[in-house]
Design an enzyme around this catalytic site. Structure first.
Site, mmCIF file in Angstrom:
data_model
loop_
_atom_site.group_PDB
_atom_site.id
_atom_site.type_symbol
_atom_site.label_atom_id
_atom_site.label_comp_id
_atom_site.label_asym_id
_atom_site.label_seq_id
_atom_site.Cartn_x
_atom_site.Cartn_y
_atom_site.Cartn_z
ATOM 1 N N PHE B 39 0.852 -1.191 0.000
ATOM 2 C CA PHE B 39 0.000 0.000 0.000
ATOM 3 C C PHE B 39 0.887 1.240 0.000
ATOM 4 C CE2 PHE B 39 -2.383 -3.461 1.780
ATOM 5 C CZ PHE B 39 -3.669 -3.296 1.287
ATOM 6 N N VAL B 77 2.403 -1.631 4.434
ATOM 7 C CA VAL B 77 2.110 -0.211 4.231
ATOM 8 C C VAL B 77 3.433 0.544 4.184
ATOM 9 C CG1 VAL B 77 0.993 1.813 5.247
ATOM 10 C CG2 VAL B 77 -0.066 -0.452 5.474
ATOM 11 N N CYS B 78 3.632 1.336 3.150
ATOM 12 C CA CYS B 78 4.887 2.088 3.026
ATOM 13 C C CYS B 78 5.046 3.020 4.226
ATOM 14 C CB CYS B 78 4.891 2.904 1.735
ATOM 15 S SG CYS B 78 6.351 3.969 1.620
ATOM 16 N N ILE B 79 6.153 2.860 4.926
ATOM 17 C CA ILE B 79 6.336 3.592 6.179
ATOM 18 C C ILE B 79 6.459 5.103 5.934
ATOM 19 C CG2 ILE B 79 8.855 3.213 6.221
ATOM 20 C CD1 ILE B 79 8.564 2.926 9.305
ATOM 21 N N ALA B 82 3.085 6.509 5.140
ATOM 22 C CA ALA B 82 2.186 6.444 6.295
ATOM 23 C C ALA B 82 2.520 7.531 7.315
ATOM 24 C CB ALA B 82 2.266 5.060 6.935
#
Lengths: 120, 130, 102
Positions: B39, B77-79, B82
């Site tokens: 994501f 989820v791409c840190i 995010a």
């Protein structure tokens, strides 16, 4: 793991949505994993590369320094369309990084060579 | 076949995430392996446990979780995407001294290296965006 | 299974009002490719847009769930192959790679 060649397509002008930076970040990350990365700039994306951008007053992050640094990450295969240069009355000399100007049919053949294409 | 998905869409516009979810269900039903769902971009804004979904709307995040549970999906989820949008796990919450961690349990924050790995490890990468 | 005979699957999810997007996609097409219309892209399976796409001489698919959702099932060009999610997945596997145009 098999070798995978990755093509990233840019389609947006500078200071637009986050897709330019997001695509560039993918380029850097994949290069760090030794994935050969090439970049293709279509339409308005060519405008990101114009020399002499002075964007400090905009208070927006400018990606131009990252584009200039790509060669250090062994990302030196950058392509754009001759027709886009003509549309914007630009030549590759007006751009801040070395790009190869190609025709539409050369682009189609180029894309064939890649295993993965990301087009955000 | 081994397939990974890159999702780059806002939950508030378009139906890309729904299409991706249906694609994933169908691929699993056909016996393909989903290596990872990554994501990225605006998509990550919706993976917050603080969001309240109107009762007559579908909870797409919950549907991913259901699928993750039944089919052992790796939801990453791409840190960077995010954190800049205020979607934090406990570790990032502590690191940046914020009031609450809100990443939906079952999703994992990680770097773009996980996308690079997905490219290397998968036969196909499908992008769903808007 | 990995020996795909087909090349690139182009996935379009916008209407043809996005002219630059369609032009970019068309410029990258070669024999061996195919186009899948999904989401708002399925409107291009009707009328003049469908004729324009069929002129490209590559297989043209459209997701039936998105067609039905938009009430255009009766307007789809008969040369467009209407496909379900399972066939969409099969195409993604049969073609060596995909490019999403959105």
């Amino acid at each position: 793991m098999a070798d995978k060649k990755l093509l990233l397509i840019f389609r947006n002008p500078p200071f637009s949505d986050s897709s330019n930076k997001d695509t560039l970040d993918i380029a850097l990350a994949c290069s760090a994993f030794d994935i050969p990365v090439s970049l293709l700039f279509l339409h308005d994306a060519v405008l990101q590369l114009i020399k002499g951008q002075q964007s400090q007053a905009l208070q927006q992050k400018n990606l131009i320094n990252t584009f200039k640094a790509l060669a250090m990450y062994d990302i030196d295969q950058l392509f754009l369309l001759e027709s886009d240069l003509r549309r914007f009355a630009l030549s590759t000399a007006d751009l801040t990084v070395n790009c190869q100007a190609i025709s539409e049919s050369e682009m189609a053949t180029l894309i064939r060579q890649f295993d993965t294409v990301i087009n955000l | 076949m081994i397939i990974s998905l890159l999702i780059y869409a806002s939950q508030n516009s378009g139906q890309a995430e729904q299409t991706a979810l249906r694609f994933t269900r169908s691929a699993l039903a056909q016996g393909h392996k989903i290596h990872r769902v990554f994501f990225y971009g605006e998509t990550v804004s919706g993976i917050s446990s603080l969001k309240v979904i109107p009762r007559d709307e579908i909870d797409i995040t919950g549907q991913w979780l259901d699928l993750a549970e039944s089919d052992d999906l790796d939801l990453v989820v791409c840190i960077a995407a995010a954190v800049r949008r205020g979607v934090l796990d406990q570790q990032e919450c502590d690191r940046h001294n914020r009031v609450a961690a809100n990443l939906v349990a079952g999703f994992n924050l990680s770097g773009l290296g996980q996308l690079a790995d997905a490219i290397l490890s998968s036969d196909r990468l499908l992008t769903f965006g808007n | 299974m990995s020996d795909s005979i087909f090349e690139t699957l182009h996935i379009i999810n916008k209407t043809s009002s996005h002219t630059a997007l369609y032009a970019d996609c068309f410029n990258t097409l070669l024999p061996g490719d195919a186009i899948v219309l999904i989401e708002s892209g399925v409107f291009s399976a009707c009328g003049q847009q469908a004729n324009d796409l069929l002129k490209l001489q590559v297989p043209l698919y459209a997701l039936v769930i998105d067609i039905q959702a938009r009430g255009i099932a009766d307007s789809i060009n008969s040369q467009v192959s209407c496909i379900d999610d399972d066939t969409f997945v099969s195409l993604a596997c049969q073609y060596k790679k995909s490019i999403s145009w959105f």
